[in-house]
Scaffold this motif. Structure first.
Motif, PDB file in Angstrom:
ATOM      1  N   ASN A 262       0.825  -1.213   0.000  1.00  0.00           N
ATOM      2  CA  ASN A 262       0.000   0.000   0.000  1.00  0.00           C
ATOM      3  C   ASN A 262       0.858   1.262   0.000  1.00  0.00           C
ATOM      4  OD1 ASN A 262      -2.328  -1.512  -0.014  1.00  0.00           O
ATOM      5  ND2 ASN A 262      -2.632  -1.411   2.192  1.00  0.00           N
ATOM      6  N   ALA A 263       2.006   1.214   0.691  1.00  0.00           N
ATOM      7  CA  ALA A 263       2.907   2.371   0.697  1.00  0.00           C
ATOM      8  C   ALA A 263       3.468   2.626  -0.698  1.00  0.00           C
ATOM      9  CB  ALA A 263       4.038   2.153   1.692  1.00  0.00           C
ATOM     10  N   VAL A 264       3.838   1.554  -1.409  1.00  0.00           N
ATOM     11  CA  VAL A 264       4.366   1.717  -2.764  1.00  0.00           C
ATOM     12  C   VAL A 264       3.292   2.277  -3.689  1.00  0.00           C
ATOM     13  CG1 VAL A 264       5.310   0.500  -4.755  1.00  0.00           C
ATOM     14  CG2 VAL A 264       6.067  -0.109  -2.459  1.00  0.00           C
ATOM     15  N   LEU A 265       2.075   1.703  -3.621  1.00  0.00           N
ATOM     16  CA  LEU A 265       0.989   2.181  -4.482  1.00  0.00           C
ATOM     17  C   LEU A 265       0.632   3.633  -4.165  1.00  0.00           C
ATOM     18  CD1 LEU A 265      -1.356  -0.952  -4.551  1.00  0.00           C
ATOM     19  CD2 LEU A 265       0.203  -0.156  -6.338  1.00  0.00           C
ATOM     20  N   LYS A 266       0.642   3.973  -2.892  1.00  0.00           N
ATOM     21  CA  LYS A 266       0.356   5.357  -2.508  1.00  0.00           C
ATOM     22  C   LYS A 266       1.414   6.300  -3.056  1.00  0.00           C
ATOM     23  CE  LYS A 266      -0.552   8.272   1.532  1.00  0.00           C
ATOM     24  NZ  LYS A 266      -0.635   8.304   3.031  1.00  0.00           N
ATOM     25  N   ALA A 267       2.672   5.865  -3.017  1.00  0.00           N
ATOM     26  CA  ALA A 267       3.753   6.692  -3.566  1.00  0.00           C
ATOM     27  C   ALA A 267       3.649   6.807  -5.079  1.00  0.00           C
ATOM     28  CB  ALA A 267       5.106   6.100  -3.164  1.00  0.00           C
ATOM     29  N   LEU A 268       3.212   5.726  -5.754  1.00  0.00           N
ATOM     30  CA  LEU A 268       3.087   5.756  -7.209  1.00  0.00           C
ATOM     31  C   LEU A 268       2.004   6.731  -7.667  1.00  0.00           C
ATOM     32  CD1 LEU A 268       3.516   1.988  -8.180  1.00  0.00           C
ATOM     33  CD2 LEU A 268       5.119   3.867  -8.563  1.00  0.00           C
ATOM     34  N   VAL A 274       4.909   7.300 -14.743  1.00  0.00           N
ATOM     35  CA  VAL A 274       5.732   6.207 -14.216  1.00  0.00           C
ATOM     36  C   VAL A 274       4.898   5.312 -13.317  1.00  0.00           C
ATOM     37  CG1 VAL A 274       7.753   5.634 -12.816  1.00  0.00           C
ATOM     38  CG2 VAL A 274       7.825   7.597 -14.371  1.00  0.00           C
ATOM     39  N   GLY A 275       4.017   5.909 -12.548  1.00  0.00           N
ATOM     40  CA  GLY A 275       3.156   5.133 -11.670  1.00  0.00           C
ATOM     41  C   GLY A 275       2.257   4.190 -12.437  1.00  0.00           C
ATOM     42  N   LYS A 276       1.735   4.657 -13.588  1.00  0.00           N
ATOM     43  CA  LYS A 276       0.849   3.813 -14.395  1.00  0.00           C
ATOM     44  C   LYS A 276       1.598   2.616 -14.988  1.00  0.00           C
ATOM     45  CE  LYS A 276      -2.284   7.571 -15.665  1.00  0.00           C
ATOM     46  NZ  LYS A 276      -2.905   8.336 -16.767  1.00  0.00           N
ATOM     47  N   ASP A 292      -1.826 -10.457  -0.564  1.00  0.00           N
ATOM     48  CA  ASP A 292      -3.087 -10.166  -1.249  1.00  0.00           C
ATOM     49  C   ASP A 292      -3.434  -8.696  -1.090  1.00  0.00           C
ATOM     50  OD1 ASP A 292      -3.414 -12.797  -2.049  1.00  0.00           O
ATOM     51  OD2 ASP A 292      -4.377 -13.344  -0.143  1.00  0.00           O
ATOM     52  N   LEU A 293      -4.107  -8.161  -2.091  1.00  0.00           N
ATOM     53  CA  LEU A 293      -4.484  -6.751  -2.070  1.00  0.00           C
ATOM     54  C   LEU A 293      -5.652  -6.533  -1.116  1.00  0.00           C
ATOM     55  CD1 LEU A 293      -3.030  -7.211  -4.910  1.00  0.00           C
ATOM     56  CD2 LEU A 293      -4.261  -5.159  -5.631  1.00  0.00           C
ATOM     57  N   SER A 294      -5.681  -5.355  -0.513  1.00  0.00           N
ATOM     58  CA  SER A 294      -6.781  -4.950   0.351  1.00  0.00           C
ATOM     59  C   SER A 294      -7.603  -3.867  -0.348  1.00  0.00           C
ATOM     60  CB  SER A 294      -6.253  -4.425   1.686  1.00  0.00           C
ATOM     61  OG  SER A 294      -5.539  -3.210   1.480  1.00  0.00           O
ATOM     62  N   LEU A 295      -8.651  -3.402   0.302  1.00  0.00           N
ATOM     63  CA  LEU A 295      -9.465  -2.321  -0.271  1.00  0.00           C
ATOM     64  C   LEU A 295      -8.632  -1.057  -0.458  1.00  0.00           C
ATOM     65  CD1 LEU A 295     -12.848  -2.726   1.628  1.00  0.00           C
ATOM     66  CD2 LEU A 295     -12.241  -3.498  -0.660  1.00  0.00           C
ATOM     67  N   ALA A 296      -7.720  -0.797   0.473  1.00  0.00           N
ATOM     68  CA  ALA A 296      -6.850   0.380   0.321  1.00  0.00           C
ATOM     69  C   ALA A 296      -5.970   0.240  -0.916  1.00  0.00           C
ATOM     70  CB  ALA A 296      -5.989   0.546   1.571  1.00  0.00           C
ATOM     71  N   SER A 297      -5.524  -0.987  -1.202  1.00  0.00           N
ATOM     72  CA  SER A 297      -4.693  -1.212  -2.391  1.00  0.00           C
ATOM     73  C   SER A 297      -5.462  -0.858  -3.655  1.00  0.00           C
ATOM     74  CB  SER A 297      -4.246  -2.675  -2.443  1.00  0.00           C
ATOM     75  OG  SER A 297      -3.663  -3.085  -1.225  1.00  0.00           O
ATOM     76  N   ALA A 303      -6.766   5.320  -8.095  1.00  0.00           N
ATOM     77  CA  ALA A 303      -6.315   6.716  -8.089  1.00  0.00           C
ATOM     78  C   ALA A 303      -5.117   6.921  -9.009  1.00  0.00           C
ATOM     79  CB  ALA A 303      -5.959   7.145  -6.670  1.00  0.00           C
ATOM     80  N   ILE A 304      -4.308   5.885  -9.214  1.00  0.00           N
ATOM     81  CA  ILE A 304      -3.156   5.992 -10.119  1.00  0.00           C
ATOM     82  C   ILE A 304      -3.613   6.200 -11.557  1.00  0.00           C
ATOM     83  CG2 ILE A 304      -1.235   4.696 -11.139  1.00  0.00           C
ATOM     84  CD1 ILE A 304      -0.845   3.385  -8.377  1.00  0.00           C
ATOM     85  N   PHE A 305      -4.680   5.491 -11.950  1.00  0.00           N
ATOM     86  CA  PHE A 305      -5.110   5.523 -13.353  1.00  0.00           C
ATOM     87  C   PHE A 305      -6.215   6.533 -13.622  1.00  0.00           C
ATOM     88  CE2 PHE A 305      -3.150   1.362 -12.923  1.00  0.00           C
ATOM     89  CZ  PHE A 305      -2.372   1.297 -14.069  1.00  0.00           C
ATOM     90  N   TYR A 306      -6.981   6.907 -12.602  1.00  0.00           N
ATOM     91  CA  TYR A 306      -8.119   7.795 -12.823  1.00  0.00           C
ATOM     92  C   TYR A 306      -8.028   8.986 -11.894  1.00  0.00           C
ATOM     93  CZ  TYR A 306      -9.892   3.704 -15.215  1.00  0.00           C
ATOM     94  OH  TYR A 306     -10.029   2.635 -16.051  1.00  0.00           O
ATOM     95  N   LYS A 307      -7.826  10.129 -12.467  1.00  0.00           N
ATOM     96  CA  LYS A 307      -7.818  11.353 -11.692  1.00  0.00           C
ATOM     97  C   LYS A 307      -9.245  11.874 -11.587  1.00  0.00           C
ATOM     98  CE  LYS A 307      -3.409  11.144 -11.361  1.00  0.00           C
ATOM     99  NZ  LYS A 307      -2.801  10.702 -10.081  1.00  0.00           N
ATOM    100  N   PRO A 308      -9.592  12.580 -10.486  1.00  0.00           N
ATOM    101  CA  PRO A 308     -10.960  13.099 -10.344  1.00  0.00           C
ATOM    102  C   PRO A 308     -11.359  13.971 -11.522  1.00  0.00           C
ATOM    103  CG  PRO A 308      -9.749  13.305  -8.285  1.00  0.00           C
ATOM    104  CD  PRO A 308      -8.761  12.863  -9.324  1.00  0.00           C
ATOM    105  N   GLY A 309     -12.497  13.645 -12.129  1.00  0.00           N
ATOM    106  CA  GLY A 309     -13.018  14.422 -13.244  1.00  0.00           C
ATOM    107  C   GLY A 309     -12.451  14.057 -14.589  1.00  0.00           C
TER     108      GLY A 309
END
Length: 571
Positions: A262-268, A274-276, A292-297, A303-309
């Motif tokens: 989750n820390a890596v994904l949050k940083a990406l 690069v994150g994508k 295994d991934l969690s809901l936070a993951s 959020a990495i692939f879809y920015k708000p709006g």
């Protein structure tokens, strides 16, 4: 076999489904406070929470008045919390007690007194003190269950930056007093620095840890990975630093965990393109380590692939892959761009595990259901729409007046206007009967065309009920203002149901409220009068038209003279 403590309760819960006729679980203990409108829901939920917090506050502030314990067996959470220290002497035991009570300032003062008295404090207890200071930012935490609460992650973090990393703060001062700090000591300080924004200091302290020939633990690496995007500017530099930290974890034989992922994904999320490109390879590597991934993951991944709006067209395959991972199922919509298909799939995810937590707070849930219902109204047939409507309203969702207008338009599109009287009852219950535009649209739909007699009768009853809303509300307050259109529509509904006397009473309201009836309405009224052969009312209708100086009055007079047998006086 060792059973989980709640296994029996979970088995029983799995046999019970949600009751769509019941109110939210928060209000089931007090049926007199069951909300009927969205405003009542917000008021009652806040009142209940505030009342609970106030009760807890008084119990904890005045524990001497709540000493009797009638519960069998004893229930500790219902008893007052111990807010005052019981050990008064200056000792390590007293320090441990104050740390357990989360009294930051008192614990630091007692630690200093012990050192001044020449009493050594064990490294383990000192590390506990460092954990406390670094977690709460060198400041006593805000008392829980008080009327005004702060969000620890947002307001609190920014508010307490100055306390933790001002010059000569207690965390760094106590750490400097340690003759041989261990990994726990460094980990507490580094995590505190990252939490409160001293990112460069955190990496500098990590270098000191390595120079001391110590190995960092997984919690230290997780904090540093989170801080990596803050100390570098370019996307590739951020990612290179994250990779370097992961390599150091492997060299020090520190096994990553879910928080590492989750820390890596949050940083990406802060690494742009690069994150994508690196998100899914990271997930693959972590899965190879049985993480295994969690809901936070999934939240970070989206959020990495879809920015708000931002538009999601052209990236539906990635969204589909994430949905498949969350649900454990394979969704294959016929049209990837079909909004209702994707929305139904997303809604289905809420029933998987604890995915319902993704809805967030009440405000976010309201936004979600509003958009969900709007899509259903626009793109599904009315039977499917009503199925969802009856299942979720009002047990889960209190629709706004705009959503109710969308529902009326859906009824019109599918030619199910006969359901309007039922929807009107819901509109009243939901507190939208004072919405002028909504009520006028409802009247327009009922008056637009004729239906069978049974439906017209139900429309007439509905129209008369609406009339009560227009008259006066509570304490004589006028809720709605009559317009020529609303009066004409209501009279048309009554005439279609052969409620001529009620329609006649309504016709008089034009003069009362300074409104002008249309020629079409008077001609329609004249036709109903002709069917009943009421000559006197026909003459009065002409007089009303003349009183408003309508241009069509001569034609109306001519029709009355031709279609009715008038006396000389009436002529």
């Amino acid at each position: 076999k060792t059973w989980y403590a709640l296994a029996v309760l979970q088995a029983l819960a799995s046999t019970v489904k949600r009751d769509p006729t019941a109110s939210d679980y928060r209000f089931q203990d007090d049926p007199y406070l069951t909300p009927k409108t969205s405003s009542e829901f917000k008021l009652f939920s806040l009142s209940q929470e505030s009342g609970r917090n106030a009760a807890k506050y008084f119990i904890n502030t005045y524990p001497k008045y709540f000493q009797k314990d009638y519960a069998q067996p004893h229930i500790p959470c219902l008893m007052p919390d111990t807010l005052e220290a019981q050990i008064e002497e200056v000792s390590e035991a007293a320090l441990i007690e104050r740390i357990g009570m989360r009294k930051v300032k008192a614990a630091v003062d007692l630690y200093d007194q012990l050192l001044q008295a020449g009493t050594s404090v064990s490294l383990d207890v000192t590390n506990q003190l460092l954990d406390l200071i670094c977690f709460y930012g060198d400041h006593d935490p805000a008392q829980e269950n008080v009327p005004e609460q702060r969000n620890e992650e947002t307001v609190g973090g920014r508010l307490f930056l100055c306390f933790l990393f001002r010059e000569k703060n207690n965390a760094e001062r106590i750490f400097a007093l340690l003759s041989e700090p261990n990994t726990h000591s460094y980990s507490a300080l580094i995590r505190g620095m990252v939490k409160y924004g001293a990112y460069s200091k955190a990496f500098s302290t990590y270098t000191d840890l390595l120079n001391s020939r110590l190995k960092a633990d997984v919690h230290t690496f997780n904090a540093l990975i989170t801080a990596a995007p803050e100390v570098k500017e370019k996307y590739n530099e951020k990612w290179e630093l994250i990779v370097d930290l992961l390599k150091q974890m492997a060299e020090q034989k520190v096994k990553p965990n879910l928080l590492t992922l989750n820390a890596v994904l949050k940083a990406l999320r802060r690494c742009g393109t690069v994150g994508k490109s690196q998100a899914f390879p990271v997930i693959s590597e972590m899965k190879a380590l049985s993480i295994d991934l969690s809901l936070a993951s999934y939240s970070h991944l989206l959020a990495i692939f879809y920015k708000p709006g931002a538009p999601i067209q052209g990236q539906t395959d990635i969204l589909q892959e994430v949905m498949n991972e969350v649900s454990g199922k394979s969704f294959t919509p016929q049209d990837p761009d079909d909004g209702i298909c994707i929305s139904l799939q997303v809604h289905e995810l809420l029933g998987v595990g604890e995915n319902w937590r993704l809805l967030g707070n009440d405000f976010q849930q309201n936004i979600y259901y509003a958009r969900f219902f709007s899509l259903l109204c626009m793109m599904e047939n009315i039977d499917v729409m009503l199925k969802w409507y009856r299942d979720l309203v009002p047990s889960v969702y209190y629709p706004s007046s705009n959503v109710m207008r969308d529902l009326l338009q859906a009824l019109d599109t599918d030619n199910r206007l006969d359901l309007i009287p039922q929807i009107w009852k819901d509109i009243k219950q939901l507190g939208h009967a004072n919405r002028q535009n909504l009520v006028e649209e409802l009247l327009t739909l009922m008056a637009r065309e004729k239906h069978n007699q049974e439906v017209q009768e139900s429309f007439a009853e509905c129209a008369l009920d609406i009339k009560k809303i227009y008259d006066t509300g509570d304490r004589g307050k006028v809720l709605l203002n009559w317009t020529a259109g609303s009066l004409s529509d209501l009279i048309s509904v009554l005439l279609a149901a052969h409620r001529r006397q009620d329609a006649w009473d309504m016709l008089k309201l034009f003069k009362t409220h300074n409104r002008v009836p249309s020629e079409e309405l008077l001609n329609k009224f004249l036709m109903c009068v002709k069917e009943d052969g009421d000559v006197n009312q026909a003459v009065e209708l002409v007089q009303i038209s003349a009183g408003f100086c309508l241009p069509g009055t001569p034609k109306l007079i001519q029709r009355v003279q031709q279609e009715f047998e008038l006396t000389e006086q009436q002529r």
